[in-house]
Design a protein around this motif. Structure first.
Motif, PDB file in Angstrom:
ATOM      1  N   GLU A   9       0.827  -1.209   0.000  1.00 47.77           N
ATOM      2  CA  GLU A   9       0.000   0.000   0.000  1.00 47.77           C
ATOM      3  C   GLU A   9       0.859   1.257   0.000  1.00 47.77           C
ATOM      4  O   GLU A   9       0.545   2.235  -0.683  1.00 47.77           O
ATOM      5  N   PHE A  10       1.954   1.230   0.749  1.00 47.34           N
ATOM      6  CA  PHE A  10       2.861   2.372   0.786  1.00 47.34           C
ATOM      7  C   PHE A  10       3.386   2.670  -0.619  1.00 47.34           C
ATOM      8  O   PHE A  10       3.390   3.825  -1.066  1.00 47.34           O
ATOM      9  N   ILE A  11       3.797   1.640  -1.341  1.00 44.22           N
ATOM     10  CA  ILE A  11       4.299   1.805  -2.707  1.00 44.22           C
ATOM     11  C   ILE A  11       3.189   2.299  -3.627  1.00 44.22           C
ATOM     12  O   ILE A  11       3.390   3.232  -4.408  1.00 44.22           O
ATOM     13  N   PHE A  12       2.007   1.703  -3.535  1.00 49.45           N
ATOM     14  CA  PHE A  12       0.887   2.086  -4.403  1.00 49.45           C
ATOM     15  C   PHE A  12       0.555   3.569  -4.254  1.00 49.45           C
ATOM     16  O   PHE A  12       0.471   4.310  -5.241  1.00 49.45           O
ATOM     17  N   TYR A  13       0.366   4.021  -3.013  1.00 46.40           N
ATOM     18  CA  TYR A  13      -0.024   5.413  -2.806  1.00 46.40           C
ATOM     19  C   TYR A  13       1.135   6.379  -3.065  1.00 46.40           C
ATOM     20  O   TYR A  13       0.914   7.510  -3.511  1.00 46.40           O
ATOM     21  N   SER A  14       2.355   5.940  -2.811  1.00 44.69           N
ATOM     22  CA  SER A  14       3.513   6.771  -3.143  1.00 44.69           C
ATOM     23  C   SER A  14       3.582   6.999  -4.647  1.00 44.69           C
ATOM     24  O   SER A  14       3.787   8.131  -5.105  1.00 44.69           O
ATOM     25  N   LYS A  15       3.405   5.940  -5.409  1.00 46.39           N
ATOM     26  CA  LYS A  15       3.438   6.068  -6.877  1.00 46.39           C
ATOM     27  C   LYS A  15       2.329   6.992  -7.379  1.00 46.39           C
ATOM     28  O   LYS A  15       2.532   7.773  -8.300  1.00 46.39           O
ATOM     29  N   ARG A  16       1.183   6.906  -6.766  1.00 45.67           N
ATOM     30  CA  ARG A  16       0.068   7.760  -7.170  1.00 45.67           C
ATOM     31  C   ARG A  16       0.392   9.228  -6.896  1.00 45.67           C
ATOM     32  O   ARG A  16       0.165  10.097  -7.734  1.00 45.67           O
ATOM     33  N   LEU A  17       0.930   9.505  -5.716  1.00 49.56           N
ATOM     34  CA  LEU A  17       1.321  10.881  -5.380  1.00 49.56           C
ATOM     35  C   LEU A  17       2.437  11.389  -6.297  1.00 49.56           C
ATOM     36  O   LEU A  17       2.427  12.547  -6.721  1.00 49.56           O
ATOM     37  N   MET A  18       3.387  10.506  -6.609  1.00 52.56           N
ATOM     38  CA  MET A  18       4.490  10.900  -7.490  1.00 52.56           C
ATOM     39  C   MET A  18       3.966  11.323  -8.856  1.00 52.56           C
ATOM     40  O   MET A  18       4.411  12.324  -9.419  1.00 52.56           O
ATOM     41  N   ARG A  19       3.026  10.558  -9.382  1.00 50.22           N
ATOM     42  CA  ARG A  19       2.464  10.876 -10.697  1.00 50.22           C
ATOM     43  C   ARG A  19       1.763  12.239 -10.665  1.00 50.22           C
ATOM     44  O   ARG A  19       1.943  13.059 -11.562  1.00 50.22           O
ATOM     45  N   LEU A  20       0.979  12.488  -9.618  1.00 49.65           N
ATOM     46  CA  LEU A  20       0.302  13.778  -9.492  1.00 49.65           C
ATOM     47  C   LEU A  20       1.312  14.926  -9.362  1.00 49.65           C
ATOM     48  O   LEU A  20       1.135  15.992  -9.960  1.00 49.65           O
ATOM     49  N   LEU A  21       2.367  14.699  -8.594  1.00 47.90           N
ATOM     50  CA  LEU A  21       3.405  15.702  -8.387  1.00 47.90           C
ATOM     51  C   LEU A  21       4.119  16.035  -9.698  1.00 47.90           C
ATOM     52  O   LEU A  21       4.302  17.207 -10.040  1.00 47.90           O
ATOM     53  N   ILE A  22       4.493  15.002 -10.446  1.00 44.42           N
ATOM     54  CA  ILE A  22       5.177  15.199 -11.736  1.00 44.42           C
ATOM     55  C   ILE A  22       4.266  15.955 -12.705  1.00 44.42           C
ATOM     56  O   ILE A  22       4.687  16.906 -13.370  1.00 44.42           O
ATOM     57  N   GLU A  23       3.006  15.533 -12.783  1.00 46.07           N
ATOM     58  CA  GLU A  23       2.081  16.187 -13.720  1.00 46.07           C
ATOM     59  C   GLU A  23       1.891  17.657 -13.355  1.00 46.07           C
ATOM     60  O   GLU A  23       1.835  18.519 -14.237  1.00 46.07           O
ATOM     61  N   HIS A  24       1.813  17.969 -12.069  1.00 47.99           N
ATOM     62  CA  HIS A  24       1.678  19.366 -11.667  1.00 47.99           C
ATOM     63  C   HIS A  24       2.935  20.155 -12.051  1.00 47.99           C
ATOM     64  O   HIS A  24       2.838  21.279 -12.560  1.00 47.99           O
ATOM     65  N   ALA A  25       4.101  19.563 -11.810  1.00 45.88           N
ATOM     66  CA  ALA A  25       5.359  20.241 -12.152  1.00 45.88           C
ATOM     67  C   ALA A  25       5.424  20.544 -13.648  1.00 45.88           C
ATOM     68  O   ALA A  25       5.851  21.633 -14.048  1.00 45.88           O
ATOM     69  N   LEU A  26       4.980  19.608 -14.472  1.00 51.69           N
ATOM     70  CA  LEU A  26       5.017  19.815 -15.921  1.00 51.69           C
ATOM     71  C   LEU A  26       4.113  20.970 -16.343  1.00 51.69           C
ATOM     72  O   LEU A  26       4.399  21.657 -17.330  1.00 51.69           O
ATOM     73  N   SER A  27       3.049  21.200 -15.601  1.00 58.43           N
ATOM     74  CA  SER A  27       2.144  22.297 -15.942  1.00 58.43           C
ATOM     75  C   SER A  27       2.800  23.661 -15.706  1.00 58.43           C
ATOM     76  O   SER A  27       2.308  24.678 -16.190  1.00 58.43           O
ATOM     77  N   LEU A  28       3.911  23.699 -14.971  1.00 53.44           N
ATOM     78  CA  LEU A  28       4.609  24.947 -14.676  1.00 53.44           C
ATOM     79  C   LEU A  28       5.726  25.256 -15.674  1.00 53.44           C
ATOM     80  O   LEU A  28       6.373  26.294 -15.594  1.00 53.44           O
ATOM     81  N   LEU A  29       5.952  24.340 -16.629  1.00 57.47           N
ATOM     82  CA  LEU A  29       6.968  24.561 -17.657  1.00 57.47           C
ATOM     83  C   LEU A  29       6.479  25.618 -18.647  1.00 57.47           C
ATOM     84  O   LEU A  29       5.276  25.835 -18.787  1.00 57.47           O
ATOM     85  N   PRO A  30       7.388  26.251 -19.363  1.00 54.85           N
ATOM     86  CA  PRO A  30       6.965  27.253 -20.354  1.00 54.85           C
ATOM     87  C   PRO A  30       6.335  26.593 -21.584  1.00 54.85           C
ATOM     88  O   PRO A  30       6.832  25.582 -22.071  1.00 54.85           O
ATOM     89  N   PHE A  31       5.253  27.176 -22.051  1.00 54.91           N
ATOM     90  CA  PHE A  31       4.556  26.676 -23.235  1.00 54.91           C
ATOM     91  C   PHE A  31       4.337  27.812 -24.208  1.00 54.91           C
ATOM     92  O   PHE A  31       4.361  28.980 -23.831  1.00 54.91           O
ATOM     93  N   GLN A  32       4.122  27.458 -25.464  1.00 57.81           N
ATOM     94  CA  GLN A  32       3.801  28.446 -26.489  1.00 57.81           C
ATOM     95  C   GLN A  32       2.622  27.937 -27.308  1.00 57.81           C
ATOM     96  O   GLN A  32       2.336  26.739 -27.331  1.00 57.81           O
ATOM     97  N   SER A  33       1.956  28.847 -27.971  1.00 57.26           N
ATOM     98  CA  SER A  33       0.818  28.469 -28.816  1.00 57.26           C
ATOM     99  C   SER A  33       1.305  27.684 -30.023  1.00 57.26           C
ATOM    100  O   SER A  33       2.408  27.889 -30.515  1.00 57.26           O
TER     101      SER A  33
END
Length: 193
Positions: A9-33
């Protein structure tokens, strides 16, 4: 955080949090149209990453557990590793191993460590990246849990590094462990506790 949580369970929920954390970080990268044409022959206005490349750098050992989450959302991401250990006699962090991709200086770097207590290892890792000509504002420090002391230390030393975490705990004990914390992340994840 529960000490009774099974390793699975520790691994399962850690992996889930990691995925959410990574996806949020990617949303802060610079983007262009960007305009693409759909299969129906119509233009669609979207967004695309405007940097050169994204590189992940793990602070071993716990940081490497975040690599699969990064690989799952960033196709062909390059990965580097840094091993920093605290000297038992001096209490200072020491760099023991370093493997970074070539030409990292133009990349946005996602620096990964599961927990940050004092921030000493994270600050050394940031210094290593700066020594490899990575601009400070292109470094993202990601952690599942940070102590307030670590957040303040890193932010004061490197104000342009982006710090992204899922939680911040107030205290660090005499052994520099985060309180209330989650225990030794690596030991719980790898089953070595």
């Amino acid at each position: 955080r529960n000490k009774e949580t099974s390793r699975d369970e520790f691994i399962f929920y850690s992996k889930r949090l990691m995925r959410l954390l990574i996806e949020h970080a990617l949303s802060l990268l610079p983007f262009q149209s960007c305009t693409v044409q759909t299969p129906q022959g119509h233009d669609y206005e979207g967004r695309t990453y405007s940097g050169k490349q994204i590189t992940g750098v793990s602070i071993l050992r716990a940081g490497e557990t975040m690599e699969p989450a990064l690989r799952a959302v960033c196709k062909d991401v390059r990965i580097g590793t840094i091993l920093i250990q605290t000297n038992c006699n001096t209490g200072e962090p020491e760099l023991h191993y370093l493997r970074l991709p070539k030409d990292i200086s133009e990349d946005h770097v996602i620096l990964m460590d599961c927990t940050v207590s004092t921030g000493a290892a994270a600050m050394m890792a940031v210094r290593v990246l700066l020594d490899h000509d990575v601009p400070e504002d292109k470094i993202f420090l990601l952690s599942l849990l940070m102590a307030e002391m670590g957040v303040h230390s890193v932010a004061y030393a490197f104000p342009r590094v982006k710090i992204i975490t899922t939680a911040v705990d107030k205290k660090v004990n005499d052994l520099f462990r985060i309180i209330p914390g989650i225990g030794n992340f690596g030991d719980r994840y790898f089953g070595t506790d």
